[in-house]
Design a protein around this motif. Structure first.
Motif, PDB file in Angstrom:
ATOM      1  N   ASN A 198       2.426   1.679  -3.519  1.00  0.00           N
ATOM      2  CA  ASN A 198       1.448   2.200  -4.470  1.00  0.00           C
ATOM      3  C   ASN A 198       1.204   3.696  -4.289  1.00  0.00           C
ATOM      4  N   GLU A 199       1.170   4.137  -3.044  1.00  0.00           N
ATOM      5  CA  GLU A 199       0.923   5.552  -2.793  1.00  0.00           C
ATOM      6  C   GLU A 199       2.092   6.409  -3.285  1.00  0.00           C
TER       7      GLU A 199
ATOM      8  N   GLU B 106       3.433   9.725 -10.258  1.00  0.00           N
ATOM      9  CA  GLU B 106       2.753   9.796 -11.554  1.00  0.00           C
ATOM     10  C   GLU B 106       1.863  11.029 -11.649  1.00  0.00           C
ATOM     11  N   ARG B 107       1.123  11.312 -10.589  1.00  0.00           N
ATOM     12  CA  ARG B 107       0.246  12.486 -10.615  1.00  0.00           C
ATOM     13  C   ARG B 107       1.046  13.778 -10.686  1.00  0.00           C
TER      14      ARG B 107
ATOM     15  N   LEU C 242       4.257   5.674  -5.700  1.00  0.00           N
ATOM     16  CA  LEU C 242       4.257   5.670  -7.162  1.00  0.00           C
ATOM     17  C   LEU C 242       3.101   6.495  -7.726  1.00  0.00           C
ATOM     18  N   ASP C 243       1.942   6.397  -7.085  1.00  0.00           N
ATOM     19  CA  ASP C 243       0.783   7.163  -7.535  1.00  0.00           C
ATOM     20  C   ASP C 243       1.061   8.663  -7.448  1.00  0.00           C
ATOM     21  N   ARG C 244       1.716   9.095  -6.384  1.00  0.00           N
ATOM     22  CA  ARG C 244       2.022  10.506  -6.227  1.00  0.00           C
ATOM     23  C   ARG C 244       3.059  10.968  -7.252  1.00  0.00           C
TER      24      ARG C 244
ATOM     25  N   HIS D 113      -3.229  -1.452  -8.740  1.00  0.00           N
ATOM     26  CA  HIS D 113      -4.270  -1.337  -7.726  1.00  0.00           C
ATOM     27  C   HIS D 113      -5.177  -2.567  -7.808  1.00  0.00           C
TER      28      HIS D 113
ATOM     29  N   LEU E 261       2.590   0.288 -10.738  1.00  0.00           N
ATOM     30  CA  LEU E 261       1.464   0.756  -9.930  1.00  0.00           C
ATOM     31  C   LEU E 261       0.266  -0.128 -10.232  1.00  0.00           C
TER      32      LEU E 261
ATOM     33  N   ARG F 197       0.832  -1.204   0.000  1.00  0.00           N
ATOM     34  CA  ARG F 197       0.000   0.000   0.000  1.00  0.00           C
ATOM     35  C   ARG F 197       0.871   1.260   0.000  1.00  0.00           C
TER      36      ARG F 197
ATOM     37  N   ARG G 264       8.783  -0.896 -10.349  1.00  0.00           N
ATOM     38  CA  ARG G 264       7.976   0.281 -10.053  1.00  0.00           C
ATOM     39  C   ARG G 264       6.676   0.233 -10.853  1.00  0.00           C
TER      40      ARG G 264
END
Length: 427
Positions: A137-138, A144-145, A140-142, A414, A412, A134, A410
């Motif tokens: 994922n957070e 990407e955004r 990597l998500d940040r 979900h 992402l 978790r 790396r």
């Protein structure tokens, strides 16, 4: 179960539980292992999952595969223990009731939020494989955004990472994110400027790695600064709401992602039909043979065991080596049917890594820093991982990462939400 042997139920398949099962005489005892997961994991490397350094499967090993190798096989039951009934000698999970003659509790610890209200809702933790995934994922998500945003203020907010706790886990997590900032960001996220990603490490005491030597603390601070980690000592957090960290001195700081590594507390159970005395941190009070005080058929090993003596007035440290040694000593005593070998902890040292070629190690007769400490750390952790395949996968990943930071890990991914699973609390 044969019916003519005593049954030992082991709660928890971590370092303590697995080492006990391997060494207990299964000619004399029927053994049942109970764990909420169907695999053994390697907690010292959870931070590498969180930072995309390793894949989860490379530090996890199925219980049933390990059991299959044993000549006389124990049984494995997946389930989370909810109740310990001391009077009727049984444990209760969400799926079944299991009776025992002897009970060995090796359930380990969970996160300690020190009574800060609702903190568990807002912070990321790495006390399990699932929590580490978790966290990964957070992050990597940040990234990407932020790479898609054209507003530098938004990017800075998205990429504001804070690690609470300057122990080995906190230092390792902060160092891993620092390596991503120093070596990965400009290669894979060219639209993000280096100064837009911030990493802050908060420690309440006057130095990092407080349980290790002063040399280790100084070098850990030096290595973290070389990875652009901003370290704040003697700062204690009071609350975290709406991305604002409030400290006890009245100061505040903005951070959109907080990783909590500040403390642990023992796993708790409902106890019926008797009392299992506990001490600080919900640790069970045990004697020098790891028997729970007042009980001859209930034993606790690993992080949950609290035995005080002149050398360790607050109990042995909650380390893997303590768990392993206690498990082996208890198995030895039960195999001989005589409690004649009191547990004495053989301290082999402690270590922490802060990135490639950056580590500290306090061994019995020396202090290592830099590459020697890093190589020692790698060797010790590699030989401790279960399964030859896992050892080879981890070694290959480390060698590849040493010479080339790009990695395929790396990703992402979900999980899908549906269908609903009631055991996950979904409605």
């Amino acid at each position: 179960m044969t019916g003519n042997k005593e049954t030992i139920v082991v709660v928890g398949g971590g370092f303590a539980g697995m080492n006990f099962i391997k060494r207990i005489d299964r000619d004399r005892y029927d053994v049942i292992l109970v764990d909420r997961n169907n695999f053994h994991s390697f907690p010292p490397l959870f931070y590498q999952i969180a930072s995309s350094g390793l894949e989860p499967a490379s530090i996890s090993f199925p219980f049933r595969r390990e059991i299959r190798k044993m000549k006389i096989k124990p049984r494995f039951h997946m389930g989370e223990v909810k109740l310990l009934d001391i009077a009727d000698k049984k444990i209760v999970t969400q799926f079944e009731t299991i009776h025992y003659d002897k009970l060995v509790i090796a359930a380990g610890t969970t996160n300690n939020f020190f009574g800060i209200e609702d903190l568990y809702k807002y912070v990321f933790t790495i006390k399990s494989t699932g929590q580490a995934i978790r966290c990964r994922n957070e992050i990597l998500d940040r990234l990407e955004r932020a790479s898609n945003s054209t507003d530098p203020d938004i990017r800075r907010k998205l990429l504001s990472f804070t690690v609470i706790g300057g122990g080995p886990s906190g230092v390792e997590v902060a160092g891993a994110i620092g390596e991503m900032k120093r070596y990965i960001l400009h290669r894979e996220y060219p639209t993000i400027k280096s100064d837009e990603l911030s990493i802050t490490l908060i420690e309440g005491s006057d130095r990092l790695l407080h349980t290790m030597s002063g040399t280790a603390s100084r070098y850990a601070l030096k290595y973290l600064k070389s990875l652009y980690v901003d370290v704040h000592l003697q700062k204690t957090m009071q609350s975290y709401r709406d991305n604002i960290i409030t400290f006890t001195d009245g100061s505040t700081m903005y951070s959109e992602m907080m990783v909590w590594t500040a403390g642990v507390t023992g796993e708790t159970f409902e106890v019926r039909g008797g009392e299992l005395p506990t001490g600080p941190g919900h640790r069970f009070l045990v004697d020098e043979y790891n028997r729970v005080q007042g009980h001859d058929d209930v034993f606790v090993i690993g992080d949950l065991a609290l035995h005080t003596d002149d050398l360790y007035p607050r109990g042995c440290p909650q380390l893997a080596q303590v768990a392993i040694q206690q498990a082996r000593n208890l198995a030895r005593n039960l195999n001989s049917d005589c409690m004649e070998h009191p547990f004495v902890y053989n301290d082999k040292g402690s270590m922490a890594t802060i990135g490639r070629n950056r580590a500290v190690a306090d061994l019995r007769h020396m202090h290592l820093t830099g590459f020697p400490a890093w190589f020692t750390w790698m060797f010790i952790h590699l030989i401790s991982i279960l399964g030859m395949r896992n050892k080879l996968v981890v070694l290959t990943n480390w060698i590849w990462a040493y010479f080339s930071y790009p990695t395929s890990l790396r990703l992402l991914i979900h999980p899908g939400r549906y269908p609903l699973r009631s055991r996950w609390g979904e409605r």
